[in-house]
Design a protein around this motif. Structure first.
Motif, mmCIF file in Angstrom:
data_model
loop_
_atom_site.group_PDB
_atom_site.id
_atom_site.type_symbol
_atom_site.label_atom_id
_atom_site.label_comp_id
_atom_site.label_asym_id
_atom_site.label_seq_id
_atom_site.Cartn_x
_atom_site.Cartn_y
_atom_site.Cartn_z
ATOM 1 N N HIS A 67 0.828 -1.205 0.000
ATOM 2 C CA HIS A 67 0.000 0.000 0.000
ATOM 3 C C HIS A 67 0.864 1.257 0.000
ATOM 4 N N ALA A 68 1.920 1.262 0.809
ATOM 5 C CA ALA A 68 2.794 2.439 0.887
ATOM 6 C C ALA A 68 3.446 2.720 -0.468
ATOM 7 N N GLU A 69 3.864 1.667 -1.153
ATOM 8 C CA GLU A 69 4.515 1.849 -2.455
ATOM 9 C C GLU A 69 3.531 2.377 -3.499
ATOM 10 N N ILE A 70 2.330 1.831 -3.522
ATOM 11 C CA ILE A 70 1.314 2.304 -4.470
ATOM 12 C C ILE A 70 0.964 3.761 -4.171
ATOM 13 N N GLU A 71 0.773 4.093 -2.892
ATOM 14 C CA GLU A 71 0.433 5.472 -2.521
ATOM 15 C C GLU A 71 1.548 6.437 -2.918
ATOM 16 N N LYS A 72 2.786 6.042 -2.685
ATOM 17 C CA LYS A 72 3.934 6.897 -3.023
ATOM 18 C C LYS A 72 3.962 7.196 -4.521
ATOM 19 N N GLN A 73 3.796 6.160 -5.333
ATOM 20 C CA GLN A 73 3.801 6.363 -6.775
ATOM 21 C C GLN A 73 2.577 7.152 -7.239
ATOM 22 N N ALA A 74 1.418 6.861 -6.646
ATOM 23 C CA ALA A 74 0.184 7.553 -7.032
ATOM 24 C C ALA A 74 0.285 9.042 -6.753
ATOM 25 N N ILE A 75 0.852 9.408 -5.630
ATOM 26 C CA ILE A 75 0.988 10.830 -5.286
ATOM 27 C C ILE A 75 1.766 11.554 -6.373
ATOM 28 N N GLU A 76 2.830 10.943 -6.856
ATOM 29 C CA GLU A 76 3.625 11.567 -7.914
ATOM 30 C C GLU A 76 2.815 11.710 -9.204
ATOM 31 N N PHE A 77 2.066 10.682 -9.561
ATOM 32 C CA PHE A 77 1.247 10.754 -10.774
ATOM 33 C C PHE A 77 0.209 11.870 -10.669
ATOM 34 N N PHE A 78 -0.458 11.950 -9.523
ATOM 35 C CA PHE A 78 -1.528 12.933 -9.370
ATOM 36 C C PHE A 78 -0.991 14.364 -9.298
ATOM 37 N N LYS A 79 0.280 14.516 -8.945
ATOM 38 C CA LYS A 79 0.886 15.856 -8.926
ATOM 39 C C LYS A 79 1.111 16.381 -10.340
ATOM 40 N N THR A 80 1.395 15.469 -11.277
ATOM 41 C CA THR A 80 1.853 15.913 -12.598
ATOM 42 C C THR A 80 0.918 15.584 -13.753
ATOM 43 N N GLU A 81 -0.055 14.701 -13.542
ATOM 44 C CA GLU A 81 -0.900 14.223 -14.639
ATOM 45 C C GLU A 81 -2.345 14.661 -14.448
ATOM 46 N N PRO A 82 -3.095 14.793 -15.541
ATOM 47 C CA PRO A 82 -4.546 14.948 -15.392
ATOM 48 C C PRO A 82 -5.090 13.725 -14.635
ATOM 49 N N VAL A 83 -6.166 13.924 -13.891
ATOM 50 C CA VAL A 83 -6.625 12.891 -12.958
ATOM 51 C C VAL A 83 -6.880 11.539 -13.634
ATOM 52 N N LEU A 84 -7.484 11.511 -14.797
ATOM 53 C CA LEU A 84 -7.772 10.227 -15.439
ATOM 54 C C LEU A 84 -6.475 9.530 -15.863
ATOM 55 N N ASP A 85 -5.507 10.287 -16.344
ATOM 56 C CA ASP A 85 -4.209 9.712 -16.697
ATOM 57 C C ASP A 85 -3.502 9.173 -15.452
ATOM 58 N N GLY A 136 -8.855 15.752 -5.454
ATOM 59 C CA GLY A 136 -8.463 15.960 -6.856
ATOM 60 C C GLY A 136 -9.650 16.245 -7.753
ATOM 61 N N ILE A 137 -10.735 15.512 -7.561
ATOM 62 C CA ILE A 137 -11.946 15.715 -8.372
ATOM 63 C C ILE A 137 -12.516 17.106 -8.091
ATOM 64 N N THR A 138 -12.527 17.515 -6.825
ATOM 65 C CA THR A 138 -13.027 18.844 -6.463
ATOM 66 C C THR A 138 -12.231 19.925 -7.192
ATOM 67 N N CYS A 139 -10.912 19.789 -7.211
ATOM 68 C CA CYS A 139 -10.064 20.762 -7.921
ATOM 69 C C CYS A 139 -10.375 20.759 -9.414
ATOM 70 N N GLN A 140 -10.564 19.570 -9.981
ATOM 71 C CA GLN A 140 -10.902 19.484 -11.403
ATOM 72 C C GLN A 140 -12.238 20.148 -11.695
ATOM 73 N N GLN A 141 -13.205 19.943 -10.814
ATOM 74 C CA GLN A 141 -14.513 20.569 -11.002
ATOM 75 C C GLN A 141 -14.381 22.089 -11.009
ATOM 76 N N LYS A 142 -13.575 22.625 -10.108
ATOM 77 C CA LYS A 142 -13.392 24.079 -10.028
ATOM 78 C C LYS A 142 -12.730 24.629 -11.287
ATOM 79 N N ARG A 143 -11.883 23.805 -11.933
ATOM 80 C CA ARG A 143 -11.208 24.239 -13.155
ATOM 81 C C ARG A 143 -12.031 23.932 -14.406
ATOM 82 N N GLY A 144 -13.208 23.329 -14.237
ATOM 83 C CA GLY A 144 -14.043 22.984 -15.381
ATOM 84 C C GLY A 144 -13.559 21.759 -16.125
ATOM 85 N N GLU A 145 -12.778 20.897 -15.454
ATOM 86 C CA GLU A 145 -12.210 19.711 -16.098
ATOM 87 C C GLU A 145 -12.936 18.427 -15.710
ATOM 88 N N ALA A 146 -14.028 18.550 -14.960
ATOM 89 C CA ALA A 146 -14.837 17.386 -14.581
ATOM 90 C C ALA A 146 -16.260 17.858 -14.365
#
Length: 199
Positions: A67-85, A136-146
């Motif tokens: 779980h820790a490894e998946i969370e660590k990698q996921a955090i990096e993805f969500f920092k730099t990628e659009p949420v679906l990516d 993340g979804i809330t932020c996307q909604q505010k930007r008109g991306e969801a």
């Protein structure tokens, strides 16, 4: 009796956790013995017991580690990628494992029904994932991306459920590329990206 250096003890523990994950992925939880794991690491069973008094205690640490490894990698993805990516990258981490490891994940999910510690670890992990995804979804909604006509937690739960369900299809013979494609298409529908792109 010589003292064990804390750094060595921690390194030995990590090796045992890694070996336990490898052996249980190959043979399954039920078929793997502590003797198997000790042999894989190259230590005696007595030494293994110094770190883990039983197999379930080892599994608890394996679950925490994975779980820790998946969370660590996921955090990096969500920092730099659009949420679906970012979700797709996390799905790739899960799907990138061989079928034995996906099967082991299902063994552990079944074990969590009988082991309150493992169940609590899974609950904490999922709550963290859902909380971060909702943010993340809330932020996307505010930007008109969801889509904005749905609760962000509902969207987050839908995406996590979709990922969980589709990844299990690999055990039923569905090809990874099709799973990825269906996840992406369905994710766009859940996020309302097809509607947004049409405007």
């Amino acid at each position: 009796m010589p003292k064990v250096i804390p750094e060595y003890r921690e390194e030995a523990k990590k090796k045992i956790i890694s070996a336990g994950f490898e052996m249980m992925s190959q043979k399954g939880y039920c078929a793997t013995t502590l003797d198997d794991i000790a042999g894989h690491v190259g230590v005696s069973k007595t030494t293994l017991y110094l770190y883990f008094p039983n197999k379930e205690d080892l599994v608890v640490e394996i679950v925490r580690s994975v779980h820790a490894e998946i969370e660590k990698q996921a955090i990096e993805f969500f920092k730099t990628e659009p949420v679906l990516d970012a979700y797709l990258h996390v799905l790739d981490i899960i799907m990138g494992r061989d079928l034995n490891r996906i099967g082991f994940t299902h063994d552990i999910l079944a074990l969590s029904a009988r082991n309150p510690t493992i169940r609590t670890i899974h609950q904490d992990h999922m709550n963290k994932i859902i909380e971060k995804a909702t943010l993340g979804i809330t932020c996307q909604q505010k930007r008109g991306e969801a889509r904005t006509n749905a609760d962000p937690r509902t969207i987050a739960l839908a995406l996590v459920s979709l990922m969980s369900g589709l990844s299990s299809l690999a055990l039923k013979g569905i090809e990874t590329e099709e799973i990825r494609q269906r996840f992406y298409e369905t994710g766009k529908i859940i996020l309302g990206l097809s509607d947004i792109n049409r405007d």
